[in-house]
Motif scaffolding. Structure first.
Motif, mmCIF file in Angstrom:
data_model
loop_
_atom_site.group_PDB
_atom_site.id
_atom_site.type_symbol
_atom_site.label_atom_id
_atom_site.label_comp_id
_atom_site.label_asym_id
_atom_site.label_seq_id
_atom_site.Cartn_x
_atom_site.Cartn_y
_atom_site.Cartn_z
ATOM 1 N N GLU A 1 43.890 56.460 80.108
ATOM 2 C CA GLU A 1 44.725 57.405 80.851
ATOM 3 C C GLU A 1 44.890 58.735 80.126
ATOM 4 O O GLU A 1 45.303 59.728 80.725
ATOM 5 N N ILE A 2 44.563 58.763 78.834
ATOM 6 C CA ILE A 2 44.777 59.984 78.044
ATOM 7 C C ILE A 2 43.533 60.865 78.116
ATOM 8 O O ILE A 2 42.478 60.511 77.589
ATOM 9 N N ALA A 3 43.651 61.985 78.776
ATOM 10 C CA ALA A 3 42.527 62.913 78.939
ATOM 11 C C ALA A 3 42.521 63.929 77.804
ATOM 12 O O ALA A 3 43.575 64.276 77.260
ATOM 13 N N PRO A 4 41.339 64.419 77.420
ATOM 14 C CA PRO A 4 41.287 65.439 76.359
ATOM 15 C C PRO A 4 41.891 66.753 76.836
ATOM 16 O O PRO A 4 41.835 67.080 78.030
ATOM 17 N N LYS A 5 42.479 67.476 75.922
ATOM 18 C CA LYS A 5 43.070 68.785 76.243
ATOM 19 C C LYS A 5 42.025 69.857 75.945
ATOM 20 O O LYS A 5 41.843 70.289 74.813
ATOM 21 N N ASN A 6 41.307 70.259 76.992
ATOM 22 C CA ASN A 6 40.230 71.233 76.835
ATOM 23 C C ASN A 6 40.771 72.605 76.455
ATOM 24 O O ASN A 6 41.915 72.946 76.753
ATOM 25 N N ILE A 7 39.928 73.395 75.817
ATOM 26 C CA ILE A 7 40.360 74.655 75.206
ATOM 27 C C ILE A 7 39.541 75.822 75.748
ATOM 28 O O ILE A 7 38.330 75.701 75.944
ATOM 29 N N ILE A 8 40.198 76.953 75.975
ATOM 30 C CA ILE A 8 39.504 78.213 76.250
ATOM 31 C C ILE A 8 39.777 79.150 75.089
ATOM 32 O O ILE A 8 40.940 79.408 74.742
ATOM 33 N N MET A 9 38.709 79.653 74.468
ATOM 34 C CA MET A 9 38.827 80.655 73.405
ATOM 35 C C MET A 9 38.543 82.028 74.003
ATOM 36 O O MET A 9 37.478 82.241 74.591
ATOM 37 N N ILE A 10 39.483 82.916 73.840
ATOM 38 C CA ILE A 10 39.368 84.259 74.410
ATOM 39 C C ILE A 10 39.256 85.259 73.264
ATOM 40 O O ILE A 10 40.125 85.310 72.386
ATOM 41 N N GLY A 11 38.186 86.009 73.235
ATOM 42 C CA GLY A 11 38.026 86.986 72.160
ATOM 43 C C GLY A 11 36.689 87.683 72.246
ATOM 44 O O GLY A 11 35.761 87.182 72.895
ATOM 45 N N PRO A 12 36.559 88.849 71.605
ATOM 46 C CA PRO A 12 35.305 89.607 71.652
ATOM 47 C C PRO A 12 34.172 88.870 70.958
ATOM 48 O O PRO A 12 34.395 87.900 70.227
ATOM 49 N N THR A 13 32.961 89.329 71.168
ATOM 50 C CA THR A 13 31.794 88.696 70.565
ATOM 51 C C THR A 13 31.802 88.858 69.049
ATOM 52 O O THR A 13 32.306 89.843 68.514
#
Length: 468
Positions: free
Chosen positions: A47-59
Motif C-alpha cells: 500500500e505504500i507508494a514511492p514519493k516521486n520527485i521533481i527537480m526544478i533548476g537550470p541546466t
C-alpha cells in the motif's frame, strides 16, 4: 540494497556534487523510505507508494548527477530517459512503456554480471582444464594384460593370458599424471602465455531483422531473435589464439552455462519492481498547454501516457510482466518556458515532492574544481601525467577559472558547471596538443596563465558566444 541512513547518503553525494543540499536531502529520504518499506509487514507494504520527485533548476546544476549517483549508491537498476523523446500513442516514435522494457534489460544484465562474478573462479578452473586437454590430449589406453577370452581369428589363436609388449611412447607420457601437473604449474606461472592453441568459436548466424513499430516487439509475444537463432544452424570458426586469451574465451562460455538464467530473470524483474529508479529528464518540454498545431501537438498526450506508468501499471516485457507501482520516478526540468503547474493535474499529483536547485556562482565553481573526487583539475593532472607532464594548479588559478566561467555564464547562456568543461579545454588546448613533446617537464597554471589564454575571448562577446 545498501542500508544507508539519510546523512550517510548525503555525505556520499557530497563527494561528487557541490551544494544543492535540499535536493540531496529529498533523494536521501526517498532512498531510506524504500528500506523502511521493506521492513513493514507484507499486507501494508504494497500500500505504500514511492514519493516521486521533481527537480526544478537550470541546466548544469547537478540534477542528473544526483539521480545517477543515488542509483549507484543503492545498487539499483537505473535508467535516464528524456521525456521529449516519447510520443503519444498513434504517432511515430517511442512509446512510454519502452522505458520499463529498457530498465528490465539493464536489470537482467546487472544480475547476470553479478552471477557471472560468483561463478568466475569455477569457470576459470574449467577453462584451465580444457586448455590442458588441448595441450596434452589423453591418448587411448592399452591394458598391459588382456582379460579377453581366447578367440580365433583365422588360424591364429590368442591365449587368455597373453602379454602385449608395449614400448613407452607419447601416449604413455600423455597419460602420466605428473606430466599434466607440471604443465598445469607452467600454465599458472605464465610460462605458456606465448603459446597458441586452436579453438572452435561459435559465430552468431542470426540475420538482421529490423521491424518498425509504434510499440515494442515484446507486444508480439515473440522473441524474434531466438526464433531465427533456432532456425539457422550455429556456425563455428577455428581461431588460433594465445593461451591467456583462450582461457578468457572459454571461461566466458563456461560461465554462461553455469548461470541459471531463469533465476536471473526472476531476480531482475523483482529488482526492477522493488528498487528501480527512472530519471525523467526534460519533463518541462512536455508541459506546454499549446495544443492542436505544430510540433507540440502530442505533448499532453505524452503526459497522459506517462500517467499510468507513474501511477502504477503492468508492462509486458520479454522477461514477463513488470509492475511499475513501486518504481521511483525522479523528473527534472529547467521550466524556463513553462512551470510545474502546466503539467496535467493528475501527473502533478504523482510527483508530490518538488525541489528547486539554485544556479551556480563563482564560489560553487571554485569548490567544484577542487573538492569532488572527480574534480576537473584532478582529471587534467591525471591526463597529463600519462604523457610524463606534471601539471600544477597554483593558488589563484582556480579562482580565476571560476570567475571566468561565471562571467561567461552571465554574458551568454547559463549552462552551469558544464561551462567549466569548455573553459578548461580551451585553456589547456595548446598544452594537450604539445604534451607528448614535453615529457619530464612541469607546467604551472597560475592566474596570469589563465588570463593570457582566456581574457581576449571574454572581452570579445561575439567570439565568446561561439567558442566558450
Amino acid at each position: 540494497m545498501k542500508t544507508l541512513i539519510p546523512k550517510e547518503t548525503v555525505a556520499e553525494l557530497d563527494k561528487f556534487i557541490i551544494g544543492q543540499d535540499m535536493a540531496k536531502k529529498a533523494v536521501a529520504i526517498a532512498l531510506r523510505n524504500r528500506w523502511r518499506r521493506q521492513q513493514i509487514s507484507e499486507d501494508l507494504r504494497d500500500e505504500i507508494a514511492p514519493k516521486n520527485i521533481i527537480m526544478i533548476g537550470p541546466t548544469g546544476v547537478g540534477k542528473t548527477e544526483i539521480a545517477r549517483r543515488l542509483a549507484k549508491l543503492a545498487q539499483s537498476p537505473f535508467l535516464k530517459v528524456e521525456a521529449s523523446k516519447f510520443t503519444e500513442v498513434g504517432y511515430v516514435g517511442r512509446d512510454v512503456e519502452s522505458m520499463i522494457r529498457d530498465l528490465t534489460e539493464l536489470a537482467v544484465k546487472q544480475v547476470k554480471d553479478e552471477e557471472a562474478e560468483k561463478v568466475q573462479s569455477k569457470s576459470y578452473e574449467i577453462a584451465e582444464e580444457r586448455i590442458l586437454d588441448l595441450l596434452l590430449p589423453p591418448g587411448p589406453k592399452m591394458p598391459a594384460k588382456s582379460s579377453m577370452p581366447a578367440t580365433q581369428t583365422g588360424s591364429v589363436q590368442v591365449p587368455i593370458d597373453a602379454e602385449f609388449e608395449v614400448e613407452p611412447d607419447k601416449e604413455q607420457v600423455k597419460d602420466d599424471p605428473s606430466t599434466r601437473e607440471k604443465l598445469y604449474a607452467m600454465l599458472k606461472d605464465g610460462k605458456l602465455d606465448d603459446r597458441e592453441v586452436e579453438l572452435e568459436v561459435t559465430q552468431q548466424n542470426t540475420p538482421m531483422v529490423e521491424v518498425f513499430s509504434a510499440s515494442g516487439l515484446e507486444d508480439m509475444d515473440i522473441n524474434i531473435k531466438d526464433m531465427f537463432g533456432n532456425m539457422f544452424p550455429k556456425k563455428t570458426k577455428k581461431r588460433k589464439v594465445k593461451i591467456p586469451e583462450a582461457i578468457e574465451i572459454i571461461a566466458k562460455e563456461e560461465a554462461q552455462k553455469l548461470i541459471d538464467m531463469e533465476n536471473v530473470t526472476k531476480l531482475a524483474v523483482q529488482r526492477v519492481e522493488q528498487s528501480g529508479i527512472i530519471f525523467l529528464d526534460e519533463i518541462d518540454k512536455v508541459a506546454s498547454r499549446d495544443q492542436g498545431h505544430g510540433p507540440d501537438v502530442s505533448r499532453e498526450g505524452v503526459q497522459r501516457d506517462l500517467l499510468p506508468i507513474v501511477e502504477g501499471s503492468t508492462v509486458t516485457t520479454k522477461y514477463g510482466m513488470v509492475k511499475t507501482d513501486h518504481i521511483l520516478f525522479i523528473a527534472s526540468g529547467a521550466f524556463y518556458m513553462s512551470k510545474p503547474s502546466d503539467l496535467i493535474p493528475e501527473l502533478q499529483g504523482r510527483f508530490p515532492i518538488r525541489v528547486e536547485l539554485h544556479s551556480l556562482e563563482k564560489g560553487d565553481f571554485v569548490r567544484i574544481l577542487q573538492e569532488p573526487q572527480n574534480a576537473l583539475t584532478k582529471q587534467y593532472v591525471a591526463l597529463m601525467k600519462t604523457e610524463g607532464v606534471d601539471l600544477v594548479f597554483k593558488e589563484g588559478s582556480v579562482e580565476k577559472i571560476a570567475e571566468t566561467a561565471a562571467t561567461v555564464n552571465e554574458k551568454t547562456e547559463n549552462i552551469g558547471a558544464r561551462r567549466l568543461h569548455t573553459i578548461m579545454e580551451k585553456m589547456l588546448e595548446e598544452l594537450s596538443f604539445d604534451a607528448p613533446e614535453l615529457s619530464g617537464q612541469t607546467v604551472v597554471i597560475d592566474a596570469s596563465f589563465v588570463s593570457e589564454k582566456l581574457d581576449d575571448l571574454i572581452q570579445d562577446e561575439d567570439l565568446s558566444r561561439y567558442i566558450l
